[in-house]
Write a protein that holds these residues in place. Sequence first.
Motif, PDB file in Angstrom:
ATOM      1  N   GLU A 128       0.838  -1.204   0.000  1.00  0.00           N
ATOM      2  CA  GLU A 128       0.000   0.000   0.000  1.00  0.00           C
ATOM      3  C   GLU A 128       0.873   1.254   0.000  1.00  0.00           C
ATOM      4  N   HIS A 150      -0.002   5.014   1.171  1.00  0.00           N
ATOM      5  CA  HIS A 150      -0.057   5.477   2.555  1.00  0.00           C
ATOM      6  C   HIS A 150       1.312   5.501   3.218  1.00  0.00           C
ATOM      7  N   VAL A 151       2.358   5.525   2.387  1.00  0.00           N
ATOM      8  CA  VAL A 151       3.690   5.848   2.874  1.00  0.00           C
ATOM      9  C   VAL A 151       3.710   7.331   3.228  1.00  0.00           C
ATOM     10  N   VAL A 152       4.228   7.670   4.393  1.00  0.00           N
ATOM     11  CA  VAL A 152       4.262   9.075   4.822  1.00  0.00           C
ATOM     12  C   VAL A 152       5.422   9.775   4.131  1.00  0.00           C
ATOM     13  N   GLU A 166       5.499  14.496   7.302  1.00  0.00           N
ATOM     14  CA  GLU A 166       4.838  14.230   8.588  1.00  0.00           C
ATOM     15  C   GLU A 166       3.812  15.289   8.967  1.00  0.00           C
ATOM     16  N   CYS A 210      -5.031  12.432   5.634  1.00  0.00           N
ATOM     17  CA  CYS A 210      -5.385  11.463   4.602  1.00  0.00           C
ATOM     18  C   CYS A 210      -6.668  10.747   5.009  1.00  0.00           C
ATOM     19  N   CYS A 224      -7.105   7.758   5.335  1.00  0.00           N
ATOM     20  CA  CYS A 224      -6.819   6.602   6.188  1.00  0.00           C
ATOM     21  C   CYS A 224      -6.718   6.996   7.653  1.00  0.00           C
ATOM     22  N   GLY A 250      -4.234   9.001   8.742  1.00  0.00           N
ATOM     23  CA  GLY A 250      -2.871   9.469   8.929  1.00  0.00           C
ATOM     24  C   GLY A 250      -2.693  10.865   8.359  1.00  0.00           C
ATOM     25  N   ARG A 251      -1.473  11.341   8.434  1.00  0.00           N
ATOM     26  CA  ARG A 251      -1.164  12.681   7.930  1.00  0.00           C
ATOM     27  C   ARG A 251       0.041  12.598   6.998  1.00  0.00           C
ATOM     28  N   CYS A 268       0.329  11.382   3.863  1.00  0.00           N
ATOM     29  CA  CYS A 268       0.519  10.198   3.012  1.00  0.00           C
ATOM     30  C   CYS A 268       0.756  10.596   1.557  1.00  0.00           C
ATOM     31  N   LEU A 269       1.365   9.703   0.810  1.00  0.00           N
ATOM     32  CA  LEU A 269       1.638   9.944  -0.606  1.00  0.00           C
ATOM     33  C   LEU A 269       0.363  10.294  -1.363  1.00  0.00           C
ATOM     34  N   GLU A 270      -0.764   9.663  -1.019  1.00  0.00           N
ATOM     35  CA  GLU A 270      -2.026   9.942  -1.710  1.00  0.00           C
ATOM     36  C   GLU A 270      -2.445  11.403  -1.610  1.00  0.00           C
TER      37      GLU A 270
END
Length: 393
Positions: A240, A243-245, A248, A253, A255, A257-258, A260-262
């Motif tokens: 996935e 969702h690699v950060v 920071e 995102c 998902c 998180g904060r 993310c690549l998306e």
Amino acid sequence: MTSGLAQLRDHNRQRVIEALSRLGVASRSRLAQETGLSRTTISAVVNDLMAEGSVAEVELPRSSGPGRPGMGLALARPSGTLIGVDYGHFHVRVAVADLSYNVLGERYLELDLDAAPYKAFDTAAEMAGELLQEVGRPPASVVAGGVGIPGPYDRKTGTLHAGAILQSWVGLDVAAELGSRLPYPLFLDNDANLGALGEFTFGAAADADVMVYIRLSSGIGSSLVLNGYLFRGAGGIAGELGHVVVKEDGPMCRCGGRGCLEAFATGRALRESLKFSHGELTLARILELSEAGDVGCRRALSDAGTTIGRALGDLCNHLNPDRIVLGGELSAAGEVLLEPMRIAVRRNAIPAAAKQVRVAAASLGDRAEVLGALVFAQQQADVNLDELPRAFH
């Protein structure tokens, strides 16, 4: 001596049959690569198998580029039927094929899946039924169906993981819903996984050993094919990459998180970044403007390629792939996206890993997922051909 040669011929024959059973369709050069046999030996074995009717020559699915489709080899099979279903965020595509992956019929319909999940299930079932009728294949001939859905899919529970693009689908038992509408075995997986299978079997990664497939669209899907097999991880979410950060303190995102690549390199992110200078744009319009030379759109696509390439550079250090294939709607941007990606991979991967990998555009266009769904259906069904109805032998 004669006995030894006969044993060697039988051994080579079995290696070719096993390779075709695993790959579905392959060229002679691919068989040589997979089996370690010389091309001369492959030619002799294939000729014998074709003469006895065990192997047949089949037309490969047409790629998105010019030219006639190539020819491949497949195990000769009875005329059962496979169904492939590709669910995108805004479309449903269904294909019907025989057991050698010759596509007999195909349909595409634009539909907002998030707004109408149950309509999406009904629509796929209707399209499959209509196609079967058109090509003269009764439902009883269907061996299995493969279904691609956009998002990380939990094969144990039959549901999409939280954070999937299709928020209204989270928690739905997709397999059960479709199974109540389609009266044959169904096998579901993430659409990026099936796109990877399509490109690995028929397309841009047909000669790869370790492949990373990136699907750029409303989100970023990715899939890993290691030595010919999909690698899903313990829960089906391996690869996935979206969702690699990458920052920071970046934006939130979907998902949870904060950074993310998306949040930086999807169609949605591009539209947002261009809103101030260009107003509201569709992804199709961004691609059109880029093709026409618009500086802002080309810069946004280039920046996205660089950001993705950084994440891929790290992935190259972990997996040492020999092929990265870019698919999905954004892949239509071509070199304005691909070349910055290649540069970033070279800068962020160790030199040995960067030297071995080739970054290429997918060759099957928007059909990769539905073709992969057909391959997946055949692989997962583990069909005992002797048990098919007599009418379909």
